[in-house]
Design an enzyme around this catalytic site. Structure first.
Site, mmCIF file in Angstrom:
data_model
loop_
_atom_site.group_PDB
_atom_site.id
_atom_site.type_symbol
_atom_site.label_atom_id
_atom_site.label_comp_id
_atom_site.label_asym_id
_atom_site.label_seq_id
_atom_site.Cartn_x
_atom_site.Cartn_y
_atom_site.Cartn_z
ATOM 1 N N ASN A 154 -1.923 -54.207 32.472
ATOM 2 C CA ASN A 154 -1.704 -54.661 33.856
ATOM 3 C C ASN A 154 -1.171 -53.573 34.790
ATOM 4 O O ASN A 154 -1.584 -53.501 35.948
ATOM 5 C CB ASN A 154 -0.838 -55.934 33.899
ATOM 6 C CG ASN A 154 0.516 -55.747 33.270
ATOM 7 O OD1 ASN A 154 0.733 -54.821 32.479
ATOM 8 N ND2 ASN A 154 1.440 -56.617 33.608
ATOM 9 N N GLU A 252 9.390 -55.069 25.505
ATOM 10 C CA GLU A 252 9.244 -55.597 26.871
ATOM 11 C C GLU A 252 8.116 -56.612 26.818
ATOM 12 O O GLU A 252 6.937 -56.245 26.861
ATOM 13 C CB GLU A 252 8.909 -54.467 27.847
ATOM 14 C CG GLU A 252 10.000 -53.430 28.017
ATOM 15 C CD GLU A 252 11.149 -53.901 28.898
ATOM 16 O OE1 GLU A 252 11.125 -55.060 29.353
ATOM 17 O OE2 GLU A 252 12.076 -53.115 29.111
ATOM 18 N N CYS A 286 4.353 -59.210 34.393
ATOM 19 C CA CYS A 286 5.263 -59.859 33.436
ATOM 20 C C CYS A 286 6.396 -60.573 34.149
ATOM 21 O O CYS A 286 6.846 -61.624 33.725
ATOM 22 C CB CYS A 286 5.812 -58.828 32.471
ATOM 23 S SG CYS A 286 6.583 -57.441 33.306
ATOM 24 N N GLU A 460 14.562 -50.787 30.060
ATOM 25 C CA GLU A 460 13.830 -49.674 30.647
ATOM 26 C C GLU A 460 14.342 -49.496 32.073
ATOM 27 O O GLU A 460 15.028 -50.374 32.603
ATOM 28 C CB GLU A 460 12.326 -49.985 30.671
ATOM 29 C CG GLU A 460 11.708 -50.056 29.289
ATOM 30 C CD GLU A 460 11.325 -48.707 28.722
ATOM 31 O OE1 GLU A 460 12.178 -47.801 28.705
ATOM 32 O OE2 GLU A 460 10.179 -48.547 28.305
HETATM 33 P P1 NAD Z 1 -1.179 -57.339 24.342
HETATM 34 O O1 NAD Z 1 0.003 -57.717 23.545
HETATM 35 O O2 NAD Z 1 -2.457 -58.024 24.040
HETATM 36 O O3 NAD Z 1 -1.498 -55.782 24.203
HETATM 37 C C1 NAD Z 1 -0.558 -54.796 24.557
HETATM 38 C C2 NAD Z 1 -0.862 -53.530 23.772
HETATM 39 O O4 NAD Z 1 -0.636 -53.784 22.391
HETATM 40 C C3 NAD Z 1 -2.294 -53.028 23.896
HETATM 41 O O5 NAD Z 1 -2.287 -51.619 24.003
HETATM 42 C C4 NAD Z 1 -2.907 -53.463 22.560
HETATM 43 O O6 NAD Z 1 -3.979 -52.645 22.163
HETATM 44 C C5 NAD Z 1 -1.739 -53.304 21.628
HETATM 45 N N1 NAD Z 1 -1.818 -54.094 20.391
HETATM 46 C C6 NAD Z 1 -2.485 -55.252 20.168
HETATM 47 N N2 NAD Z 1 -2.293 -55.676 18.900
HETATM 48 C C7 NAD Z 1 -1.489 -54.765 18.293
HETATM 49 C C8 NAD Z 1 -0.905 -54.663 16.991
HETATM 50 N N3 NAD Z 1 -1.126 -55.570 16.047
HETATM 51 N N4 NAD Z 1 -0.110 -53.609 16.742
HETATM 52 C C9 NAD Z 1 0.149 -52.685 17.686
HETATM 53 N N5 NAD Z 1 -0.373 -52.721 18.942
HETATM 54 C C10 NAD Z 1 -1.176 -53.763 19.247
HETATM 55 O O7 NAD Z 1 -0.752 -57.532 25.867
HETATM 56 P P2 NAD Z 1 -1.683 -57.373 27.152
HETATM 57 O O8 NAD Z 1 -2.594 -58.545 27.184
HETATM 58 O O9 NAD Z 1 -2.242 -55.997 27.216
HETATM 59 O O10 NAD Z 1 -0.591 -57.492 28.323
HETATM 60 C C11 NAD Z 1 -0.166 -58.695 28.828
HETATM 61 C C12 NAD Z 1 1.191 -59.072 28.253
HETATM 62 O O11 NAD Z 1 2.109 -58.004 28.460
HETATM 63 C C13 NAD Z 1 1.792 -60.255 28.955
HETATM 64 O O12 NAD Z 1 2.363 -61.137 28.027
HETATM 65 C C14 NAD Z 1 2.879 -59.628 29.836
HETATM 66 O O13 NAD Z 1 3.910 -60.492 30.184
HETATM 67 C C15 NAD Z 1 3.329 -58.484 29.017
HETATM 68 N N6 NAD Z 1 3.956 -57.431 29.852
HETATM 69 C C16 NAD Z 1 5.314 -57.230 29.786
HETATM 70 C C17 NAD Z 1 5.926 -56.279 30.602
HETATM 71 C C18 NAD Z 1 7.419 -56.031 30.564
HETATM 72 O O14 NAD Z 1 7.856 -54.990 31.024
HETATM 73 N N7 NAD Z 1 8.219 -56.943 30.044
HETATM 74 C C19 NAD Z 1 5.148 -55.526 31.470
HETATM 75 C C20 NAD Z 1 3.775 -55.753 31.510
HETATM 76 C C21 NAD Z 1 3.186 -56.698 30.678
#
Ligand code: NAD
Length: 482
Positions: A154, A252, A286, A460
């Site tokens: 995102n 996060e 998020c 962070e």
């Molecule tokens: P996601 O969990 O699907 O993927 C995030 C990352 O993790 C990607 O790079 C993905 O390739 C990797 N990944 C997936 N499976 C993995 C595994 N088994 N082991 C290691 N890495 C793995 O999330 P998304 O769909 O890319 O992002 C949306 C989510 O992120 C939402 O839930 C949002 O709230 C959260 N988010 C949180 C913050 C924060 O700062 N708290 C900021 C932005 C997004």
């Protein structure tokens, strides 16, 4: 003349741009058409990056000079990022669907992280501990070694910089795992970083599948710290992997953040905050304001005003800089639309939107406001990650707190009131890592950010973040008394 976007992009491993036998298509969310490919990193690529990063960390190349050297590197990186902000913004806007101006802001924010943590790189100071005349005792903050940073789609560029800058300031080597859906902006970011001339092996960029390369990096004993930003299920998988080697982690995760609205709030401030809070980046944030908890005395008035706001938003591709842009993918759109359908079936009223935009080829969701939402409904408890606002009434302050704190998440929260005593009381009672009063997203890169509960742990941003990237060593010395 406007430059075209490159057709094929590579991974960055040990100072080289590296191709792969497998490629991943990158599509534009506004029309669903692929426009580029990226080399798909393999587990072998991840091993190479781990070995090179471990060598770099062990060599002392990042720490043997005076810290002022790292200050220079970080400022150099910031300047290079500013120089590619326009080019990077076009790439990020195309692959991610976000507004061009927001994509540009993301690169500028990335530069700001490097400037901010450049200011800290020579101030990571330990303490002297008094133990009596026979001893000298002090603490030293040492880098972790290899920091693995797994980034979501995102805000890939600013989220990457948010972790990469303090990690480098503290003297770590870093491997960034970019998101499959939006990896190219990070390639532009790393082209800029490369020009700053860091020691070989200090930074690596891998676009690999999360389930393969991400999982491999998280489970490796060569990884000495993990920073994960993403969804709760992935966070859980990573924490399980990290448990094997007791690898310290920053998590996060997601949110279901609520703004509590009192009758004495300033209506203009409120509407400006709703616009950015839930419709910025099509709600794929998020810390989005996904719930509006409104005092019953003004419930109908506020519901009508936010519905009107949503109806007036101008929709279009990010390149046109409209108010409202597409979601990242078809599956994300399916999920968001289904959650709205379920909420309406459960008794919520779509006072604005409520469905996908059937007349567009891209992944567009209508800006949606759902009224008469009850706190127990799925739409009031689960993260949507789309432009969907759930509006819930309350009668008493205690009830408002119960609703706002009534999910397993706790990323941010908000209060809108002119009563400073009530505002401060609520900032104490709301369960969240950050509370905004009278302006959603009032914080900045200077303010600590992170969650409680299922929103994760560790902080962070701000000065506090630097301490996630170091480990304390105490040195206790017995000294001669004569
Ligand atoms: P996601 O969990 O699907 O993927 C995030 C990352 O993790 C990607 O790079 C993905 O390739 C990797 N990944 C997936 N499976 C993995 C595994 N088994 N082991 C290691 N890495 C793995 O999330 P998304 O769909 O890319 O992002 C949306 C989510 O992120 C939402 O839930 C949002 O709230 C959260 N988010 C949180 C913050 C924060 O700062 N708290 C900021 C932005 C997004």
């Amino acid at each position: 003349m406007e430059r075209t976007i490159a057709r094929h992009w590579l991974n960055y491993i040990n100072g080289e741009w590296v191709d792969s036998s497998r490629h991943l298509d990158v599509a534009c969310p506004a029309n669903a058409e692929p426009f580029a490919t990226v080399a798909l990193a393999s587990v072998e690529d991840a091993e190479q990056a781990l070995d090179a990063a471990a060598r770099c960390a062990a060599s002392g190349e990042l720490t043997r000079h005076r810290p002022a050297e790292r200050v220079k590197w970080l400022l150099h990186i910031a300047a290079e990022i500013r120089a590619v902000a326009e080019e990077g913004a076009r790439v990020l806007c195309r692959e991610n669907g976000k507004r061009l101006s927001d994509a540009r802001d993301e690169f500028i924010e990335a530069a700001r992280y490097f400037e901010y943590y450049a200011g800290m790189a020579d101030k990571i100071e330990g303490i002297s501990v008094p133990l009596g005349d026979g001893y000298v005792d002090f603490t030293r903050y040492e880098p972790m070694g290899v920091s693995v940073q797994i980034v979501p789609w995102n805000f890939p560029v600013s989220i990457c910089a948010r972790s990469l800058a303090p990690a480098l300031a503290a003297g770590n080597a870093v491997i960034v795992k970019s998101p499959e859906l939006s990896p190219l902006g990070l390639c532009v970011l790393f082209q800029a970083i490369e020009r700053a001339g860091l020691p070989r092996g200090a930074v690596h960029l891998l676009c690999g599948l999360g389930s393969k390369v991400g999982a491999h990096l998280a489970a490796s004993p060569k990884t000495k710290q993990i920073v994960f930003t993403g969804s709760v299920p992935t966070g859980r998988a990573i924490l399980s992997a990290a448990a094997q080697w007791a690898t310290p982690s920053v998590m996060e995760l997601g949110g279901k953040s609520a703004a509590v609205i009192f009758p004495d709030c300033d209506r203009n401030e409120l509407l400006a905050s709703v616009k950015s809070g839930i419709f910025f980046n099509a709600g794929q944030v998020c810390s989005a304001m996904s719930r509006l908890v409104v005092h019953r005395d003004i419930y109908d008035e506020v519901l009508a005003a936010v519905a009107d706001l949503a109806d007036r938003l101008v929709t279009g591709p990010g390149e046109d800089d409209p108010d409202h842009t597409p979601l990242i993918s078809a599956s994300q759109l399916d999920r968001v639309a289904a959650m709205c359908r379920d909420a309406i079936a459960e008794g919520a009223t779509a006072v604005a939107g409520g469905d996908r935009m059937h007349d567009r080829s891209g992944h567009f969701m209508q800006p949606t406001v759902l009224g008469h939402v009850r706190p127990q409904m799925k739409i009031a408890c689960e993260e949507v990650f789309g432009p969907v606002l759930a509006v819930i009434p309350f009668d008493t302050e205690d009830e408002a707190i119960e609703i706002a704190n009534g999910t397993p998440f706790g990323l941010v929260a908000g209060v809108f009131t002119q009563d400073v005593n009530r505002a401060l009381r609520l900032t104490r009672r709301l369960r969240a890592g950050q509370v905004f009063v009278n302006e959603w997203y009032a914080g900045g890169i200077e303010t600590p950010f992170g969650g409680v509960g299922l929103s994760g742990f560790g902080r962070e941003k701000g000065q506090e973040a630097i301490y996630s990237y170091v480990q304390t060593k105490n040195v206790a010395i017995r000294v001669a008394q004569h």
